[in-house]
Design a protein around this motif. Structure first.
Motif, PDB file in Angstrom:
ATOM      1  N   SER A 247       0.746  -1.148  -0.006  1.00  0.00           N
ATOM      2  CA  SER A 247       0.046   0.019   0.028  1.00  0.00           C
ATOM      3  C   SER A 247       0.945   1.218  -0.009  1.00  0.00           C
ATOM      4  CB  SER A 247      -1.085   0.168   1.274  1.00  0.00           C
ATOM      5  OG  SER A 247      -1.703   1.193   1.368  1.00  0.00           O
ATOM      6  N   GLN A 248       0.386   2.359  -0.564  1.00  0.00           N
ATOM      7  CA  GLN A 248       1.106   3.619  -0.766  1.00  0.00           C
ATOM      8  C   GLN A 248       1.023   4.383   0.748  1.00  0.00           C
ATOM      9  OE1 GLN A 248       2.490   4.588  -3.849  1.00  0.00           O
ATOM     10  NE2 GLN A 248       3.603   5.910  -2.820  1.00  0.00           N
ATOM     11  N   THR A 249      -0.011   4.074   1.481  1.00  0.00           N
ATOM     12  CA  THR A 249      -0.395   4.588   2.803  1.00  0.00           C
ATOM     13  C   THR A 249       0.464   3.909   4.133  1.00  0.00           C
ATOM     14  OG1 THR A 249      -2.495   3.441   3.308  1.00  0.00           O
ATOM     15  CG2 THR A 249      -2.436   5.497   1.855  1.00  0.00           C
ATOM     16  N   ILE A 250       0.973   2.777   3.776  1.00  0.00           N
ATOM     17  CA  ILE A 250       1.798   2.050   4.937  1.00  0.00           C
ATOM     18  C   ILE A 250       2.518   2.900   5.713  1.00  0.00           C
ATOM     19  CG2 ILE A 250       3.081   0.001   5.572  1.00  0.00           C
ATOM     20  CD1 ILE A 250       0.923  -1.419   3.851  1.00  0.00           C
ATOM     21  N   GLU A 251       3.500   3.601   4.899  1.00  0.00           N
ATOM     22  CA  GLU A 251       4.593   4.585   5.427  1.00  0.00           C
ATOM     23  C   GLU A 251       4.058   5.566   6.260  1.00  0.00           C
ATOM     24  OE1 GLU A 251       8.425   6.384   5.779  1.00  0.00           O
ATOM     25  OE2 GLU A 251       7.865   4.443   4.537  1.00  0.00           O
ATOM     26  N   GLU A 252       3.129   5.962   5.903  1.00  0.00           N
ATOM     27  CA  GLU A 252       2.649   6.999   6.888  1.00  0.00           C
ATOM     28  C   GLU A 252       1.961   6.294   8.307  1.00  0.00           C
ATOM     29  OE1 GLU A 252      -1.522  10.075   7.231  1.00  0.00           O
ATOM     30  OE2 GLU A 252      -0.735   9.448   5.132  1.00  0.00           O
ATOM     31  N   GLN A 253       1.361   5.187   8.037  1.00  0.00           N
ATOM     32  CA  GLN A 253       0.928   4.548   9.122  1.00  0.00           C
ATOM     33  C   GLN A 253       1.958   4.155  10.267  1.00  0.00           C
ATOM     34  OE1 GLN A 253      -1.205   0.795   8.434  1.00  0.00           O
ATOM     35  NE2 GLN A 253      -1.026   0.289  10.441  1.00  0.00           N
ATOM     36  N   PHE A 254       3.297   3.633   9.559  1.00  0.00           N
ATOM     37  CA  PHE A 254       4.528   3.361  10.141  1.00  0.00           C
ATOM     38  C   PHE A 254       4.933   4.454  10.998  1.00  0.00           C
ATOM     39  CE2 PHE A 254       9.354   3.410   9.736  1.00  0.00           C
ATOM     40  CZ  PHE A 254       9.319   2.124  10.830  1.00  0.00           C
ATOM     41  N   GLU A 255       5.184   5.691  10.337  1.00  0.00           N
ATOM     42  CA  GLU A 255       5.401   6.886  11.091  1.00  0.00           C
ATOM     43  C   GLU A 255       4.676   7.181  12.205  1.00  0.00           C
ATOM     44  OE1 GLU A 255       6.494   9.966   8.428  1.00  0.00           O
ATOM     45  OE2 GLU A 255       7.683   8.474   6.918  1.00  0.00           O
ATOM     46  N   GLN A 256       3.290   6.927  12.080  1.00  0.00           N
ATOM     47  CA  GLN A 256       2.393   7.302  13.343  1.00  0.00           C
ATOM     48  C   GLN A 256       2.749   6.308  14.406  1.00  0.00           C
ATOM     49  OE1 GLN A 256      -1.400   7.203  11.580  1.00  0.00           O
ATOM     50  NE2 GLN A 256      -1.431   9.453  10.693  1.00  0.00           N
ATOM     51  N   ASN A 257       2.826   4.805  14.008  1.00  0.00           N
ATOM     52  CA  ASN A 257       3.189   3.963  15.018  1.00  0.00           C
ATOM     53  C   ASN A 257       4.470   4.253  15.674  1.00  0.00           C
ATOM     54  OD1 ASN A 257       0.816   2.774  14.810  1.00  0.00           O
ATOM     55  ND2 ASN A 257       1.573   1.057  13.357  1.00  0.00           N
ATOM     56  N   VAL A 258       5.471   4.667  14.842  1.00  0.00           N
ATOM     57  CA  VAL A 258       6.722   5.033  15.588  1.00  0.00           C
ATOM     58  C   VAL A 258       6.618   6.090  16.580  1.00  0.00           C
ATOM     59  CG1 VAL A 258       8.980   6.293  14.922  1.00  0.00           C
ATOM     60  CG2 VAL A 258       8.231   4.299  13.731  1.00  0.00           C
ATOM     61  N   GLN A 259       5.990   7.182  16.277  1.00  0.00           N
ATOM     62  CA  GLN A 259       5.670   8.247  17.217  1.00  0.00           C
ATOM     63  C   GLN A 259       4.987   7.951  18.492  1.00  0.00           C
ATOM     64  OE1 GLN A 259       3.276  10.998  14.942  1.00  0.00           O
ATOM     65  NE2 GLN A 259       5.099  12.544  14.566  1.00  0.00           N
ATOM     66  N   TYR A 260       3.749   6.881  18.320  1.00  0.00           N
ATOM     67  CA  TYR A 260       3.216   6.606  19.382  1.00  0.00           C
ATOM     68  C   TYR A 260       3.876   5.494  20.277  1.00  0.00           C
ATOM     69  CZ  TYR A 260      -0.832   4.382  21.978  1.00  0.00           C
ATOM     70  OH  TYR A 260      -1.623   3.611  22.876  1.00  0.00           O
ATOM     71  N   LEU A 261       4.707   4.441  19.851  1.00  0.00           N
ATOM     72  CA  LEU A 261       5.229   3.614  20.532  1.00  0.00           C
ATOM     73  C   LEU A 261       6.938   4.012  20.836  1.00  0.00           C
ATOM     74  CD1 LEU A 261       4.378   0.472  18.615  1.00  0.00           C
ATOM     75  CD2 LEU A 261       3.341   1.246  20.954  1.00  0.00           C
ATOM     76  N   SER A 262       7.262   5.378  20.512  1.00  0.00           N
ATOM     77  CA  SER A 262       8.604   5.525  20.824  1.00  0.00           C
ATOM     78  C   SER A 262       9.266   5.233  22.116  1.00  0.00           C
ATOM     79  CB  SER A 262       8.897   6.928  20.279  1.00  0.00           C
ATOM     80  OG  SER A 262      10.072   7.372  20.473  1.00  0.00           O
ATOM     81  N   SER A 263      10.421   4.688  22.212  1.00  0.00           N
ATOM     82  CA  SER A 263      11.111   4.569  23.686  1.00  0.00           C
ATOM     83  C   SER A 263      12.481   4.329  23.119  1.00  0.00           C
ATOM     84  CB  SER A 263      10.737   3.283  24.140  1.00  0.00           C
ATOM     85  OG  SER A 263      11.092   2.066  23.365  1.00  0.00           O
ATOM     86  N   ASP A 264      13.338   4.083  24.054  1.00  0.00           N
ATOM     87  CA  ASP A 264      14.746   3.916  23.640  1.00  0.00           C
ATOM     88  C   ASP A 264      15.138   2.675  23.076  1.00  0.00           C
ATOM     89  OD1 ASP A 264      15.404   6.216  25.079  1.00  0.00           O
ATOM     90  OD2 ASP A 264      15.905   5.277  26.928  1.00  0.00           O
ATOM     91  N   GLU A 265      14.359   1.792  23.150  1.00  0.00           N
ATOM     92  CA  GLU A 265      14.408   0.537  22.362  1.00  0.00           C
ATOM     93  C   GLU A 265      13.726   0.245  21.039  1.00  0.00           C
ATOM     94  OE1 GLU A 265      12.964   0.229  25.872  1.00  0.00           O
ATOM     95  OE2 GLU A 265      15.232   0.169  26.704  1.00  0.00           O
ATOM     96  N   THR A 266      12.821   1.350  20.806  1.00  0.00           N
ATOM     97  CA  THR A 266      12.264   1.216  19.451  1.00  0.00           C
ATOM     98  C   THR A 266      12.540   2.100  18.249  1.00  0.00           C
ATOM     99  OG1 THR A 266      10.444   2.744  20.209  1.00  0.00           O
ATOM    100  CG2 THR A 266       9.951   0.444  20.591  1.00  0.00           C
TER     101      THR A 266
ATOM    102  N   ASP B 221      12.829   5.398  16.196  1.00  0.00           N
ATOM    103  CA  ASP B 221      12.349   6.489  16.611  1.00  0.00           C
ATOM    104  C   ASP B 221      12.266   7.564  15.346  1.00  0.00           C
ATOM    105  OD1 ASP B 221      14.948   7.518  16.306  1.00  0.00           O
ATOM    106  OD2 ASP B 221      15.221   7.508  18.388  1.00  0.00           O
ATOM    107  N   LEU B 222      11.802   8.751  15.363  1.00  0.00           N
ATOM    108  CA  LEU B 222      11.691   9.580  14.229  1.00  0.00           C
ATOM    109  C   LEU B 222      13.274   9.796  13.640  1.00  0.00           C
ATOM    110  CD1 LEU B 222       8.856  11.978  15.132  1.00  0.00           C
ATOM    111  CD2 LEU B 222       8.723   9.960  13.556  1.00  0.00           C
ATOM    112  N   ASP B 223      14.165   9.912  14.612  1.00  0.00           N
ATOM    113  CA  ASP B 223      15.554  10.214  13.897  1.00  0.00           C
ATOM    114  C   ASP B 223      16.020   9.065  13.010  1.00  0.00           C
ATOM    115  OD1 ASP B 223      15.690  12.522  15.436  1.00  0.00           O
ATOM    116  OD2 ASP B 223      16.458  11.712  17.092  1.00  0.00           O
ATOM    117  N   ASP B 224      15.532   7.732  13.646  1.00  0.00           N
ATOM    118  CA  ASP B 224      16.120   6.763  12.746  1.00  0.00           C
ATOM    119  C   ASP B 224      15.480   6.731  11.248  1.00  0.00           C
ATOM    120  OD1 ASP B 224      17.604   5.238  14.804  1.00  0.00           O
ATOM    121  OD2 ASP B 224      15.438   4.401  15.512  1.00  0.00           O
ATOM    122  N   ILE B 225      14.279   7.005  11.221  1.00  0.00           N
ATOM    123  CA  ILE B 225      13.507   7.322   9.918  1.00  0.00           C
ATOM    124  C   ILE B 225      14.060   8.253   9.015  1.00  0.00           C
ATOM    125  CG2 ILE B 225      11.235   7.831   8.849  1.00  0.00           C
ATOM    126  CD1 ILE B 225       9.742   6.581  11.198  1.00  0.00           C
TER     127      ILE B 225
END
Length: 127
Positions: free
Chosen positions: A36-55, A57-61
């Motif tokens: 899907s063309q929209t999975i990237e956006e969903q992925f980035e939203q999940n990254v923001q929501y689940l962000s922690s030292d072990e996951t 993060d937006l800097d990785d992306i």
């Protein structure tokens, strides 16, 4: 889906071009992987929501996007498949960076190998 045929249609190993060609083909309704063309956006939203030292993060992306990173697919279990111009990543739904699987294959070659049963993943369903 015939990933060899898709590979033959590609002029570069760019993830966006790969996804565009894939989306022009009929997806198998029984497939465990959804493109899907929209999975990237969903992925980035999940990254923001689940962000922690072990996951992830937006800097990785941001860093990965400099290499052409794009999330192109999601499994029915919620895991992500992404790629750059040189590698493919299987990212678990948990987004734990320690669990990310990296393959030295462009997306087309990764999916050819996966559908042929050559890829051994702890995340993806067996094919």
């Amino acid at each position: 889906m015939d990933f060899q045929l898709i590979k033959d249609q590609l002029t570069v190993s760019d993830p966006q071009q790969f996804l565009s060609v894939v989306l022009k083909n009929q997806q198998d309704e029984e497939s465990t992987i959804i493109f899907s063309q929209t999975i990237e956006e969903q992925f980035e939203q999940n990254v923001q929501y689940l962000s922690s030292d072990e996951t992830v993060d937006l800097d990785d992306i941001t860093r990965w996007k400099e290499l052409g990173f794009l999330v192109v697919a999601q499994t029915i279990d919620g895991d992500y498949i992404a790629g750059t111009t040189e590698q493919t990543f299987v990212i678990p739904v948990s987004l734990y960076t320690s669990d990310i699987e990296t393959y030295e294959l462009v997306l087309a070659d990764f999916f050819i190998a996966y559908t042929n049963g050559v890829i051994h993943s702890n995340i993806l369903p067996s094919n």
